[in-house]
Scaffold this motif. Structure first.
Motif, PDB file in Angstrom:
ATOM      1  N   MET A  91       0.896  -1.188   0.098  1.00 34.90           N
ATOM      2  CA  MET A  91      -0.462   0.023   0.110  1.00 34.90           C
ATOM      3  C   MET A  91       0.288   1.345   0.101  1.00 34.90           C
ATOM      4  O   MET A  91       1.613   1.714   1.083  1.00 34.90           O
ATOM      5  CB  MET A  91      -0.690  -0.023   1.049  1.00 34.90           C
ATOM      6  CG  MET A  91      -1.675   0.989   1.490  1.00 34.90           C
ATOM      7  SD  MET A  91      -3.583   0.653   0.593  1.00 34.90           S
ATOM      8  CE  MET A  91      -3.430   2.599  -0.091  1.00 34.90           C
ATOM      9  N   VAL A  92       0.637   1.700  -0.804  1.00 33.45           N
ATOM     10  CA  VAL A  92       1.418   3.265  -1.045  1.00 33.45           C
ATOM     11  C   VAL A  92       0.790   4.218  -0.133  1.00 33.45           C
ATOM     12  O   VAL A  92       0.081   4.471   0.391  1.00 33.45           O
ATOM     13  CB  VAL A  92       1.100   3.943  -2.799  1.00 33.45           C
ATOM     14  CG1 VAL A  92       2.391   5.132  -2.926  1.00 33.45           C
ATOM     15  CG2 VAL A  92       1.302   2.789  -3.871  1.00 33.45           C
ATOM     16  N   ARG A  93       1.619   5.338   0.373  1.00 36.40           N
ATOM     17  CA  ARG A  93       1.076   5.617   2.130  1.00 36.40           C
ATOM     18  C   ARG A  93       2.086   7.329   1.562  1.00 36.40           C
ATOM     19  O   ARG A  93       2.950   7.500   1.155  1.00 36.40           O
ATOM     20  CB  ARG A  93       1.728   5.155   2.874  1.00 36.40           C
ATOM     21  CG  ARG A  93       0.690   3.618   4.170  1.00 36.40           C
ATOM     22  CD  ARG A  93      -0.828   4.443   3.871  1.00 36.40           C
ATOM     23  NE  ARG A  93      -0.784   5.320   4.860  1.00 36.40           N
ATOM     24  CZ  ARG A  93      -0.695   4.610   6.037  1.00 36.40           C
ATOM     25  NH1 ARG A  93      -0.653   2.643   6.520  1.00 36.40           N
ATOM     26  NH2 ARG A  93      -1.116   5.417   7.415  1.00 36.40           N
ATOM     27  N   ARG A  94       0.888   7.988   1.686  1.00 41.79           N
ATOM     28  CA  ARG A  94       1.247   9.310   2.178  1.00 41.79           C
ATOM     29  C   ARG A  94       0.883  10.347   3.556  1.00 41.79           C
ATOM     30  O   ARG A  94       0.508   9.756   3.743  1.00 41.79           O
ATOM     31  CB  ARG A  94       0.640  10.255   1.540  1.00 41.79           C
ATOM     32  CG  ARG A  94      -0.961   9.893   0.394  1.00 41.79           C
ATOM     33  CD  ARG A  94      -1.850  10.379  -0.691  1.00 41.79           C
ATOM     34  NE  ARG A  94      -1.476  11.139  -0.999  1.00 41.79           N
ATOM     35  CZ  ARG A  94      -0.322  11.071  -2.360  1.00 41.79           C
ATOM     36  NH1 ARG A  94      -0.221   9.485  -2.536  1.00 41.79           N
ATOM     37  NH2 ARG A  94       0.171  11.581  -3.141  1.00 41.79           N
ATOM     38  N   ILE A  95       1.831  11.035   4.076  1.00 43.37           N
ATOM     39  CA  ILE A  95       2.123  11.432   5.428  1.00 43.37           C
ATOM     40  C   ILE A  95       2.358  12.715   5.003  1.00 43.37           C
ATOM     41  O   ILE A  95       2.688  13.448   4.354  1.00 43.37           O
ATOM     42  CB  ILE A  95       3.601  11.295   6.214  1.00 43.37           C
ATOM     43  CG1 ILE A  95       3.692   9.504   6.326  1.00 43.37           C
ATOM     44  CG2 ILE A  95       3.587  12.214   7.472  1.00 43.37           C
ATOM     45  CD1 ILE A  95       5.139   9.337   7.232  1.00 43.37           C
ATOM     46  N   TYR A  96       0.980  13.732   5.464  1.00 40.04           N
ATOM     47  CA  TYR A  96       0.382  15.040   5.411  1.00 40.04           C
ATOM     48  C   TYR A  96       1.250  15.844   6.591  1.00 40.04           C
ATOM     49  O   TYR A  96      -0.005  14.910   7.902  1.00 40.04           O
ATOM     50  CB  TYR A  96      -0.908  15.220   4.619  1.00 40.04           C
ATOM     51  CG  TYR A  96      -0.883  15.023   3.457  1.00 40.04           C
ATOM     52  CD1 TYR A  96      -0.672  16.198   2.602  1.00 40.04           C
ATOM     53  CD2 TYR A  96      -1.474  14.367   3.118  1.00 40.04           C
ATOM     54  CE1 TYR A  96      -0.922  15.721   1.189  1.00 40.04           C
ATOM     55  CE2 TYR A  96      -1.975  13.905   2.261  1.00 40.04           C
ATOM     56  CZ  TYR A  96      -1.479  14.853   1.218  1.00 40.04           C
ATOM     57  OH  TYR A  96      -1.942  14.416   0.182  1.00 40.04           O
ATOM     58  N   ILE A  97       2.301  16.509   7.069  1.00 39.75           N
ATOM     59  CA  ILE A  97       2.801  16.875   8.272  1.00 39.75           C
ATOM     60  C   ILE A  97       2.376  18.575   8.363  1.00 39.75           C
ATOM     61  O   ILE A  97       2.428  19.366   7.271  1.00 39.75           O
ATOM     62  CB  ILE A  97       4.126  17.094   8.095  1.00 39.75           C
ATOM     63  CG1 ILE A  97       4.660  16.092   8.452  1.00 39.75           C
ATOM     64  CG2 ILE A  97       4.316  17.904   9.773  1.00 39.75           C
ATOM     65  CD1 ILE A  97       5.061  14.780   9.794  1.00 39.75           C
ATOM     66  N   ARG A  98       0.652  18.500   9.049  1.00 41.49           N
ATOM     67  CA  ARG A  98       0.218  20.069   9.319  1.00 41.49           C
ATOM     68  C   ARG A  98      -0.280  20.590   9.937  1.00 41.49           C
ATOM     69  O   ARG A  98      -1.177  21.482  10.205  1.00 41.49           O
ATOM     70  CB  ARG A  98      -0.875  20.171   8.115  1.00 41.49           C
ATOM     71  CG  ARG A  98      -2.036  19.128   8.076  1.00 41.49           C
ATOM     72  CD  ARG A  98      -2.790  18.538   6.804  1.00 41.49           C
ATOM     73  NE  ARG A  98      -3.327  17.816   6.520  1.00 41.49           N
ATOM     74  CZ  ARG A  98      -4.471  17.626   7.099  1.00 41.49           C
ATOM     75  NH1 ARG A  98      -5.076  19.250   7.485  1.00 41.49           N
ATOM     76  NH2 ARG A  98      -5.284  16.936   7.799  1.00 41.49           N
ATOM     77  N   GLU A  99      -0.222  19.530  11.620  1.00 42.89           N
ATOM     78  CA  GLU A  99      -0.626  20.389  12.350  1.00 42.89           C
ATOM     79  C   GLU A  99       0.725  20.484  13.230  1.00 42.89           C
ATOM     80  O   GLU A  99       1.400  20.066  13.436  1.00 42.89           O
ATOM     81  CB  GLU A  99      -0.918  18.524  13.261  1.00 42.89           C
ATOM     82  CG  GLU A  99      -1.844  18.464  14.268  1.00 42.89           C
ATOM     83  CD  GLU A  99      -2.092  17.705  14.621  1.00 42.89           C
ATOM     84  OE1 GLU A  99      -2.098  17.222  16.135  1.00 42.89           O
ATOM     85  OE2 GLU A  99      -3.108  16.850  14.234  1.00 42.89           O
TER      86      GLU A  99
END
Lengths: 329, 329
Positions: free
Chosen positions: B1-9
């Motif tokens: 599974m390809v995953r994305r991490i959004y760092i926005r917090e």
């Protein structure tokens, strides 16, 4: 003043205050540097941290961030999205390679290194006049001079033709190192796994230089992977390798030679001691700040790296091979 | 599974444990993700931090790090040094642009978007059968169909020829949005400074998509700046713009339309509300994980973006314009 930040100490944090980078050790501020003054941030440790504000400030100001592995080899670069938009120059670059003009350019890139090596041979000999070793060094110098002269006067028909000259001068050059340094077993590249401090120091220095040359080439519209002298290689950016030749001796070899002569290079547990690594990185950064004249311009060496990349781009733009490599007497 | 991490917090820290990325809020671990499962880390806030170990782990595993500005526009990418070593493909790309073959490819890239827009028009009309608005939508759909058919049957002599078709279908398409959505003032791009939530949401969505398309193209040996349809532009990677066309409607427009119809898009103080931004990013990431069939392959949409980039590279490698854009019925 162009500035470089090496992050290699346990526990450092790179943050931001306004438009400045702020380096902290625990809570204490150890440095504040305006972003406009920073050219490169090189990450050389696992044990520090950056705020996302620092990454964004770097992106906004076109500051390069280099991620190096534990041997100092560049692994990745933070590249602003606006880089390399001028594709015309890359077309020219591809078209020029392996033409008469492209081979003449390759020859000049190789001559940069060969002339620098010959000049170091002359200096090494001159400083030892009257000693037993003088004759040996003089012979090496004279032989290298002949090779340089022969290549200057030739019209190369292939990359190999140039590479053969380059290899012969390199052999003479490293022979001189073996002659004057007690603990130098001959030149060993990284993949040959050298165990002596001098080769390890050279390899670390070349890694630092590779990062700076990659940055300089990537600051132009040239393709780092399309070489004139070095054959295209999926693991190494061939044009960066071409470009780097002219700077190896004046930047890396000169500092390693000095450190070796002062006995400042040591190996422990199969790797360079921490002090040795610190000395190499400090000498490297100091060397880049030294002012030198070349092509009528007095500037710090690190600026010359950028100028020489721009010079290369200018030559390729007009299809001319008349490139003046960076050489020191 | 390809995953994305959004760092926005605010206050998140991205660190490393072994070969895993670890996301912490203060001291508490909120996520642990093996590096091999991560495809992209996108930085969207000033107020988080990364350890240098995380940067190095990303570099080693070829994980993309995207630095976005406060509007979500990609500013910089962490690029492993081994990318784009295959220069032959870029030569082909440059040589192909603006030839008959290159224009046929440009046509197919444009048709990707136009077909998707036409299909949405058909769906919008079909769902409103019997209502007053049905006739309007049907007319728009039929007009768009004619344009698509005409372009399919033509041999374009220039990029402008294709762009004119594309502009006409876009006009019909956005007219339908104005017809069905109360608060949509017509399409406004970022530089037109829209003040309505729908255009703002579209622009944010396209920025997220641009980052993913840039990554997909940069994962091949293609030059992101050399376009077939879009004219080369120093501020935008033209090939990425070409490539992105086929995904705008199936990915961004479809989620914005859903959010708009549910009344989940609001503006406060001249920008999208925090909740709206959260909804858009979440919907975007969810949408990319949805499984879709295309060119005989069932896979998450985010995988199709990579496949389509590879497909484009394959076509250009053999000089063929027979590219099948990503379209949904």
């Amino acid at each position: 003043m162009v500035r470089r930040i090496y992050i290699r100490e346990f526990g450092l944090t790179l943050g931001v205050s306004g438009e400045q980078f702020v380096v902290r050790r625990r809570k204490e501020v150890v440095a504040k540097i305006p972003a406009v003054d920073v050219h490169v941030i090189e990450i050389m440790t696992d044990r520090a941290s950056l705020t996302t504000a620092a990454l964004r400030l770097a992106a906004r100001h076109g500051v390069w961030i280099v991620i190096a592995d534990y041997l100092g080899r560049p692994q990745a670069f933070l590249e602003p999205i606006t880089r390399r938009a001028g594709i015309i120059i890359r077309r020219r670059q591809y078209d020029m390679a392996d033409t008469t003009s492209g081979l003449e350019l390759a020859k000049r890139l190789a001559l940069g290194k060969m002339v620098n090596q010959r000049n170091i041979l002359r200096r090494l000999a001159a400083r030892r006049k009257g000693k037993e070793i003088y004759e040996i060094l003089l012979d090496l110098y004279l032989a290298a001079s002949e090779e340089v002269k022969a290549l200057v006067g030739s019209t190369p028909g292939s990359r190999e033709f140039i590479m053969n000259f380059e290899a012969r001068v390199a052999r003479l050059y490293w022979e001189a190192w073996s002659a004057i340094l007690e603990n130098f077993p001959g030149r060993r590249k990284r993949y040959e796994n050298p165990e002596d401090p001098i080769n390890m120091a050279l390899n670390l220095g070349y890694s630092l230089l590779e990062a700076d040359c990659y940055i300089a080439i990537s600051s132009t519209n040239l393709d780092p992977y399309a070489g004139f002298l070095h054959v295209d290689n999926p693991r190494r950016p061939a044009l960066v390798m071409d470009f780097m030749e002219q700077f190896r001796q004046p930047i890396v070899d000169s500092i390693v030679l000095t450190l070796a002569e002062r006995g400042m290079l040591e190996v422990g547990e199969g790797r360079l001691s921490k002090n040795s690594v610190n000395s190499i990185i400090k000498s490297y950064a100091d060397r880049l700040r030294q002012t030198v004249s070349h092509r009528g311009r007095r500037a710090p060496l690190e600026a010359h790296i950028l100028y020489q990349a721009r010079h290369l781009e200018d030559r390729i733009r007009i299809g001319s091979p008349i490139y003046t490599p960076f050489t020191v007497r």
